[in-house]
Design a protein around this motif. Structure first.
Motif, PDB file in Angstrom:
ATOM      1  N   UNK A 143      45.454  51.976  36.362  1.00 46.84           N
ATOM      2  CA  UNK A 143      44.359  51.720  37.317  1.00 46.84           C
ATOM      3  C   UNK A 143      43.059  52.321  36.816  1.00 46.84           C
ATOM      4  N   UNK A 144      43.123  53.520  36.189  1.00 48.11           N
ATOM      5  CA  UNK A 144      41.927  54.150  35.637  1.00 48.11           C
ATOM      6  C   UNK A 144      41.325  53.287  34.526  1.00 48.11           C
ATOM      7  N   UNK A 145      42.215  52.699  33.706  1.00 49.12           N
ATOM      8  CA  UNK A 145      41.742  51.816  32.650  1.00 49.12           C
ATOM      9  C   UNK A 145      41.076  50.555  33.192  1.00 49.12           C
ATOM     10  N   UNK A 146      41.600  50.041  34.305  1.00 48.56           N
ATOM     11  CA  UNK A 146      40.980  48.846  34.910  1.00 48.56           C
ATOM     12  C   UNK A 146      39.588  49.151  35.427  1.00 48.56           C
ATOM     13  N   UNK A 147      39.401  50.366  35.967  1.00 43.44           N
ATOM     14  CA  UNK A 147      38.071  50.746  36.454  1.00 43.44           C
ATOM     15  C   UNK A 147      37.102  50.837  35.288  1.00 43.44           C
ATOM     16  N   UNK A 148      37.580  51.356  34.136  1.00 47.99           N
ATOM     17  CA  UNK A 148      36.728  51.468  32.959  1.00 47.99           C
ATOM     18  C   UNK A 148      36.337  50.080  32.442  1.00 47.99           C
ATOM     19  N   UNK A 149      37.313  49.167  32.441  1.00 51.12           N
ATOM     20  CA  UNK A 149      37.022  47.794  31.977  1.00 51.12           C
ATOM     21  C   UNK A 149      36.019  47.108  32.903  1.00 51.12           C
ATOM     22  N   UNK A 150      36.158  47.372  34.202  1.00 45.22           N
ATOM     23  CA  UNK A 150      35.233  46.764  35.174  1.00 45.22           C
ATOM     24  C   UNK A 150      33.798  47.207  34.896  1.00 45.22           C
ATOM     25  N   UNK A 151      33.610  48.475  34.560  1.00 46.86           N
ATOM     26  CA  UNK A 151      32.265  48.972  34.288  1.00 46.86           C
ATOM     27  C   UNK A 151      31.708  48.356  33.018  1.00 46.86           C
ATOM     28  N   UNK A 152      32.593  48.133  32.003  1.00 47.38           N
ATOM     29  CA  UNK A 152      32.144  47.588  30.724  1.00 47.38           C
ATOM     30  C   UNK A 152      31.850  46.090  30.795  1.00 47.38           C
ATOM     31  N   UNK A 153      32.723  45.334  31.482  1.00 46.01           N
ATOM     32  CA  UNK A 153      32.626  43.862  31.423  1.00 46.01           C
ATOM     33  C   UNK A 153      32.344  43.218  32.779  1.00 46.01           C
ATOM     34  N   UNK A 154      32.448  43.937  33.842  1.00 51.39           N
ATOM     35  CA  UNK A 154      32.235  43.349  35.159  1.00 51.39           C
ATOM     36  C   UNK A 154      33.455  42.674  35.732  1.00 51.39           C
ATOM     37  N   UNK A 155      34.607  42.755  35.052  1.00 45.99           N
ATOM     38  CA  UNK A 155      35.835  42.164  35.581  1.00 45.99           C
ATOM     39  C   UNK A 155      36.250  42.935  36.827  1.00 45.99           C
ATOM     40  N   UNK A 156      36.390  42.217  37.918  1.00 53.52           N
ATOM     41  CA  UNK A 156      36.712  42.862  39.197  1.00 53.52           C
ATOM     42  C   UNK A 156      38.046  42.332  39.699  1.00 53.52           C
ATOM     43  N   UNK A 157      38.959  43.206  39.952  1.00 56.84           N
ATOM     44  CA  UNK A 157      40.263  42.861  40.514  1.00 56.84           C
ATOM     45  C   UNK A 157      40.358  43.474  41.898  1.00 56.84           C
ATOM     46  N   UNK A 158      40.749  42.677  42.850  1.00 54.47           N
ATOM     47  CA  UNK A 158      40.924  43.194  44.199  1.00 54.47           C
ATOM     48  C   UNK A 158      42.151  44.073  44.245  1.00 54.47           C
ATOM     49  N   UNK A 159      42.288  44.795  45.331  1.00 50.98           N
ATOM     50  CA  UNK A 159      43.449  45.668  45.480  1.00 50.98           C
ATOM     51  C   UNK A 159      44.741  44.862  45.462  1.00 50.98           C
ATOM     52  N   UNK A 160      44.701  43.671  46.090  1.00 55.11           N
ATOM     53  CA  UNK A 160      45.895  42.819  46.109  1.00 55.11           C
ATOM     54  C   UNK A 160      46.243  42.345  44.704  1.00 55.11           C
ATOM     55  N   UNK A 161      45.211  41.954  43.914  1.00 53.96           N
ATOM     56  CA  UNK A 161      45.460  41.489  42.551  1.00 53.96           C
ATOM     57  C   UNK A 161      45.980  42.628  41.669  1.00 53.96           C
ATOM     58  N   UNK A 162      45.480  43.815  41.901  1.00 58.23           N
ATOM     59  CA  UNK A 162      45.941  44.967  41.108  1.00 58.23           C
ATOM     60  C   UNK A 162      47.418  45.246  41.350  1.00 58.23           C
ATOM     61  N   UNK A 163      47.841  45.246  42.605  1.00 55.36           N
ATOM     62  CA  UNK A 163      49.261  45.470  42.912  1.00 55.36           C
ATOM     63  C   UNK A 163      50.129  44.365  42.330  1.00 55.36           C
TER      64      UNK A 163
END
Length: 513
Positions: A448-468
């Motif tokens: 999850x920490x890595x997904x937050x880092x990717x979101x900041x770099x590329x703007x990829x946003x995953x909802x909480x439902x998509x993450x689970x």
């Protein structure tokens, strides 16, 4: 020469008095037995006998019995009565023209309403009927629709209407009368004092015919209803109809629907409606008024104080045109029925008309027709306000707009796969962004920490439902950690599914050469 034309002299024989009747009778009887023929007294005896017989017969006559008297002045009882229905004339006309009599017409010639539509009369059949209608005094409502009368049949009707003064309702729809018959027909409509209701739908009348009909609309003193729908009137016809409608002082209802009136013609007709002070109802539906015509109609509604029923359905009126018409409704105080359905005005146009009605406290609308136009919740809210202010107003529309389809859900792995391809990364390089301790395994928290880092770099946003969802698919053994091998398997499965889907889409495409 004078002796040839002299009348013979008649001798007057005076009858015996009553006192000598019995004696004369007995003497005549006795002498008739003894005297021989040819004797001198034979004539005297016969004369006396005739006198007595005449007197005796006269006594037996009842002078108060009309049947006992026979004079040349009395009419013969066997004289046929006058045929008010014209049956005899019709049968003779059929023999003359050479057609078979229509049995339905013979049975109903004494009815006030006769429907001869779809009987295939043709020109000759109409000629025979017209001959009988000249003397018919019973029929007041005649329907001759769809009989292919043509020019000659139409002229027969015109000749009949010159003499018939009883028909008030006439339907000549779909008879191919064309321009040739228009001039004579219009002249009869002005000449006949009985016709009130005339239907001329579908007779291929064109712009040339419009000049004659415009003259009829302007000058008629008897017609109350005229239907010219489903003909070939175009822009030029509308131009001449406009001034005629303006000057009309008799027609209460005019139908010009299903024609081709547009642009300048539409504007002219609307201007005629604006200044008309007699017409109660006009049908202009299924033409091509557009925005220009809508502007003229809105102006007409502001200026007219007589019109009660207006139909402008299917006239290519968009949202802008509907709003302009609404401005006319905001001040109109006489219109009771407005039909404006089947126009590309959408829910916004309907909303604009309702908003204009709310601004007019003197509005008397009873029917508002938005047929085949889908409306949304915003329209429902404003119409509820209209009904609160005008509870007698009835409205029709084409139904509610369907809810917007939600966007197709994108699988979260698609977003990760797009990120890998866009940055030209190997799968192991992508995994290392999460695996900071190089253990080839990451916990859920590290992922999850890595997904937050990717979101900041590329703007990829995953909802909480998509993450689970992503965590459940990658952690195949459910131990709370995602191994590199699990990431490889998950990514490979996703690529296989994507390949299969592309194959299905390709097979569904048409084969072209």
């Amino acid at each position: 020469m004078n002796q040839m034309f002299q009348r013979p002299v008649r001798r007057t024989i005076s009858r015996a008095s009553s006192s000598r009747k019995s004696g004369t009778a007995s003497a005549a009887t006795s002498k008739s037995k003894t005297l021989q023929p040819g004797s001198d007294t034979e004539s005297d005896v016969e004369l006396s006998s005739r006198e007595v017989t005449s007197d005796l017969d006269f006594k037996k006559v009842d002078i108060f019995d009309d049947k006992a008297w026979d004079t040349d002045l009395e009419c013969d009882d066997n004289t046929p009565a006058y045929d008010h229905s014209g049956k005899t004339a019709y049968i003779e006309a059929c023999k003359l023209v050479g057609v078979i009599p229509v049995s339905y017409f013979l049975r109903h010639m004494q009815d006030s309403k006769v429907n001869l539509s779809h009987h295939g009369l043709g020109a000759n059949g109409m000629k025979a009927i017209a001959m009988s209608l000249v003397s018919n005094t019973e029929i007041t409502d005649l329907n001759l629709a769809d009989n292919w009368l043509g020019f000659h049949g139409g002229m027969a009707v015109c000749q009949m209407l010159k003499e018939n003064c009883f028909i008030s309702h006439l339907d000549l729809s779909d008879n191919k009368l064309n321009y040739q018959c228009a001039q004579s027909l219009c002249a009869i409509l002005l000449q006949n004092d009985t016709l009130r209701h005339v239907i001329l739908t579908g007779n291929d009348f064109d712009d040339k015919s419009a000049v004659h009909f415009a003259n009829t609309i302007m000058l008629t003193k008897n017609l109350e209803y005229l239907n010219l729908s489903k003909n070939n009137f175009c822009e030029a016809a509308g131009v001449v109809f406009g001034p005629a409608i303006s000057e009309n002082s008799c027609i209460k209802e005019l139908d010009l629907s299903w024609n081709h009136i547009r642009r300048r013609g539409a504007v002219s007709v609307a201007q005629g409606v604006k200044t008309n002070v007699f017409m109660k109802k006009i049908n202009l539906s299924w033409n091509g008024f557009g925005v220009e015509g809508a502007m003229a109609v809105g102006d007409a509604l502001r200026g007219n104080s007589v019109l009660e029923d207006l139909d402008i359905s299917n006239n290519r009126i968009n949202t802008e045109g509907a709003v302009i018409i609404g401005k006319g409704l905001a001040v109109n105080e006489t219109l009771k029925v407005l039909k404006i359905g089947k126009n590309p005005m959408q829910s916004a146009g309907c909303w604009g008309i309702c908003a204009a009605i709310l601004k007019n406290p003197n509005c008397i609308l009873k029917t508002l027709d938005f047929s085949d136009i889908l409306v949304n919740q915003d329209f429902n809210e404003i119409f509820n306000k209209v009904q609160e202010q005008f509870p007698e107003l009835k409205m029709r529309h084409g139904g509610m707009e369907p809810p917007l389809n939600p966007k197709a859900r994108v699988h979260p792995m698609v977003k990760l796969h797009s990120y890998i391809q866009k940055n030209n990364l190997r799968l192991v390089d992508f995994f290392n962004k999460f695996d900071k301790d190089k253990s080839m395994s990451v916990t859920h928290e590290e992922f999850l920490t890595g997904l937050v880092r990717i979101k900041k770099e590329t703007g990829i946003n995953l909802t909480e439902e998509e993450t689970h969802q992503l965590l459940e698919e990658l952690d195949r053994d459910g131990d709370g950690e995602i191994n590199y091998s699990e990431l490889v398997i998950g990514h490979t499965d996703f690529q296989e599914k994507e390949r299969q889907m592309n194959m299905v889409i390709t097979s569904m495409r048409p084969i072209t050469t």
